[in-house]
Design a protein around this motif. Structure first.
Motif, PDB file in Angstrom:
ATOM      1  N   LYS A 122       0.851  -1.184   0.000  1.00 13.61           N
ATOM      2  CA  LYS A 122       0.000   0.000   0.000  1.00 13.61           C
ATOM      3  C   LYS A 122       0.887   1.234   0.000  1.00 13.61           C
ATOM      4  CE  LYS A 122      -3.861  -2.021   2.613  1.00 13.61           C
ATOM      5  NZ  LYS A 122      -4.745  -1.864   3.800  1.00 13.61           N
ATOM      6  N   LEU A 123       0.491   2.228  -0.772  1.00 13.16           N
ATOM      7  CA  LEU A 123       1.237   3.481  -0.820  1.00 13.16           C
ATOM      8  C   LEU A 123       0.266   4.656  -0.749  1.00 13.16           C
ATOM      9  CD1 LEU A 123       3.986   4.914  -1.204  1.00 13.16           C
ATOM     10  CD2 LEU A 123       3.497   4.937  -3.657  1.00 13.16           C
ATOM     11  N   PRO A 124       0.226   5.373   0.390  1.00 18.93           N
ATOM     12  CA  PRO A 124      -0.609   6.580   0.459  1.00 18.93           C
ATOM     13  C   PRO A 124      -0.062   7.640  -0.487  1.00 18.93           C
ATOM     14  CG  PRO A 124       0.019   5.801   2.657  1.00 18.93           C
ATOM     15  CD  PRO A 124       0.881   5.068   1.673  1.00 18.93           C
ATOM     16  N   LEU A 125      -0.953   8.283  -1.222  1.00 15.90           N
ATOM     17  CA  LEU A 125      -0.576   9.360  -2.128  1.00 15.90           C
ATOM     18  C   LEU A 125      -1.165  10.666  -1.610  1.00 15.90           C
ATOM     19  CD1 LEU A 125      -1.217   7.548  -5.543  1.00 15.90           C
ATOM     20  CD2 LEU A 125       0.906   7.663  -4.227  1.00 15.90           C
ATOM     21  N   ALA A 126      -0.981  11.721  -2.353  1.00 17.79           N
ATOM     22  CA  ALA A 126      -1.442  13.042  -1.920  1.00 17.79           C
ATOM     23  C   ALA A 126      -2.960  13.098  -1.833  1.00 17.79           C
ATOM     24  CB  ALA A 126      -0.926  14.100  -2.899  1.00 17.79           C
ATOM     25  N   ALA A 127      -3.447  13.971  -0.965  1.00 21.94           N
ATOM     26  CA  ALA A 127      -4.879  14.283  -0.837  1.00 21.94           C
ATOM     27  C   ALA A 127      -5.709  13.064  -0.463  1.00 21.94           C
ATOM     28  CB  ALA A 127      -5.405  14.896  -2.140  1.00 21.94           C
ATOM     29  N   GLY A 146       0.613  13.400 -11.904  1.00 22.73           N
ATOM     30  CA  GLY A 146      -0.550  12.630 -11.477  1.00 22.73           C
ATOM     31  C   GLY A 146      -0.790  11.389 -12.303  1.00 22.73           C
ATOM     32  N   VAL A 147       0.294  10.691 -12.665  1.00 22.13           N
ATOM     33  CA  VAL A 147       0.174   9.520 -13.540  1.00 22.13           C
ATOM     34  C   VAL A 147       0.808   8.304 -12.877  1.00 22.13           C
ATOM     35  CG1 VAL A 147       0.761   8.498 -15.773  1.00 22.13           C
ATOM     36  CG2 VAL A 147       0.169  10.933 -15.629  1.00 22.13           C
ATOM     37  N   GLY A 161     -12.181  13.171  -2.818  1.00 17.83           N
ATOM     38  CA  GLY A 161     -12.141  14.625  -2.995  1.00 17.83           C
ATOM     39  C   GLY A 161     -12.122  15.050  -4.444  1.00 17.83           C
ATOM     40  N   ASN A 162     -11.437  16.177  -4.700  1.00 15.75           N
ATOM     41  CA  ASN A 162     -11.425  16.755  -6.040  1.00 15.75           C
ATOM     42  C   ASN A 162     -10.190  16.385  -6.848  1.00 15.75           C
ATOM     43  OD1 ASN A 162     -13.876  18.178  -5.642  1.00 15.75           O
ATOM     44  ND2 ASN A 162     -12.786  19.774  -4.504  1.00 15.75           N
ATOM     45  N   ALA A 163      -9.322  15.571  -6.286  1.00 12.81           N
ATOM     46  CA  ALA A 163      -8.117  15.172  -7.021  1.00 12.81           C
ATOM     47  C   ALA A 163      -8.482  14.229  -8.168  1.00 12.81           C
ATOM     48  CB  ALA A 163      -7.142  14.479  -6.070  1.00 12.81           C
ATOM     49  N   VAL A 164      -7.629  14.218  -9.193  1.00 15.12           N
ATOM     50  CA  VAL A 164      -7.780  13.303 -10.331  1.00 15.12           C
ATOM     51  C   VAL A 164      -6.416  12.718 -10.647  1.00 15.12           C
ATOM     52  CG1 VAL A 164      -8.407  13.044 -12.750  1.00 15.12           C
ATOM     53  CG2 VAL A 164      -9.721  14.597 -11.295  1.00 15.12           C
ATOM     54  N   LEU A 165      -6.334  11.401 -10.703  1.00 17.42           N
ATOM     55  CA  LEU A 165      -5.113  10.709 -11.088  1.00 17.42           C
ATOM     56  C   LEU A 165      -5.400   9.862 -12.321  1.00 17.42           C
ATOM     57  CD1 LEU A 165      -3.744   9.497  -7.610  1.00 17.42           C
ATOM     58  CD2 LEU A 165      -2.991  11.475  -8.954  1.00 17.42           C
TER      59      LEU A 165
END
Length: 321
Positions: A122-127, A146-147, A161-165
């Motif tokens: 597992k790797l937590p990412l931003a936001a 963000g890729v 939330g509003n993030a998009v990856l």
């Protein structure tokens, strides 16, 4: 020229050929192994090609001094080196390692993040986003853009939330925002399954499309296939479990073998026995024991890396003869 990324199936055939070679050169071979090898070779032209290449490599390397042979294993990734040594034994590890290194491109070996067989990460990412890697998987990360690029195996990505990856796969791009998705790379396509929310798919060919929770689709070189229904409880690997609901034993064992180092085989008559249950992936030997306790099968374990499931009746008759 872009080199084709070998699929999980390609890698498994290569590994099986090397393990057959290791078994036949070891002291643990028995009279049943030679007919089983012949059956394995005849079952697929891919099996036969892998076997012939493994034999050629063994002949090429058999005259090497032991010091030079061992130097082939001197790679930066100590985990992979130990894995090969355990799985194959020293008599066959040199050609097997060379064969694997030829079949796997450097971008997979040098991936930003990867898992070995049976490992989950597992790797937590931003936001608040979370990336999970299933067994034997590899990705590259470009978090500035963000890729997440899927190179091998299977991942799950949740983005609140509003993030998009974006997930880049060999067969298209998946945009993930306020949603959770699993993407699994197969031999000739990748399967996209939406756990929650909705994602936007950009196939290599055809128009973009939206995929919603409970839906799945396969992306291939010729575009997206038909949309199917997806059981959102199916990818239990994210919680470290393997779940089966009246599943054919053969299908269950093929999935289980992804989490085990070594070769897992079973007799054809066991293929359609039914399995139901939830099993912890951190102890695959316990899973085999539970299968033996609930189904008419016997587990023959030559070593933890060489396991065969046989019909309990046939196994009993053979040992009582």
């Amino acid at each position: 020229m872009t080199r084709r990324v070998p699929s999980n199936e390609d890698r498994e055939v290569i590994r099986q050929a090397a393990q057959w070679l290791a078994l036949l050169e070891s002291a643990g071979t028995c009279e049943d192994d030679h007919p089983e090898l012949q059956s394995w070779r005849k079952s697929s032209s891919t099996h036969e090609r892998a076997w012939q290449k493994a034999r050629q490599l063994r002949e090429r390397f058999c005259g090497l001094p032991s010091g030079l042979a061992m130097s082939t294993l001197d790679r930066p990734d100590q985990g992979r080196r130990a894995l090969l040594k355990r799985a194959l034994g020293i008599t066959a590890v040199v050609p097997a390692a060379w064969l694997l290194s030829r079949q796997l491109p450097l971008d997979v070996w040098r991936a930003d993040l990867h898992t070995s067989t049976g490992e989950l990460r597992k790797l937590p990412l931003a936001a608040g986003s979370l990336l999970q890697l299933n067994t034997d998987s590899a990705v590259n990360l470009d978090l500035g853009s963000g890729v997440v690029t899927l190179l091998r195996g299977e991942i799950a990505l949740s983005v609140p939330g509003n993030a998009v990856l974006a997930i880049e796969a060999p067969y298209g791009r998946i945009l993930v925002g306020r949603s959770a998705v699993c993407v699994r790379l197969n031999s000739s396509d990748c399967q996209v399954s939406v756990l929650s929310g909705s994602v936007q798919l950009g196939p290599l060919r055809g128009v973009s499309m939206d995929l919603h929770a409970g839906q799945q689709v396969r992306l291939a070189l010729n575009g997206a296939g038909p949309i199917g229904v997806f059981d959102v409880s199916a990818p239990g690997w994210r919680e470290g479990v393997l779940t089966a609901q009246d599943q054919a034993l053969g299908d269950f064992l093929r999935e289980l073998s992804r989490y085990r180092v070594g070769l897992l085989r079973w007799e054809p008559e066991l293929e359609n026995l039914r399995v139901t249950g939830t099993f912890r992936l951190d102890d695959t030997e316990q899973i085999l024991s539970l299968l033996a306790a609930s189904l008419p099968v016997e587990v023959q374990m030559r070593s933890r890396y060489w396991v065969t499931l046989r019909s309990r009746k046939a196994f009993t008759q053979k040992n009582s003869a």
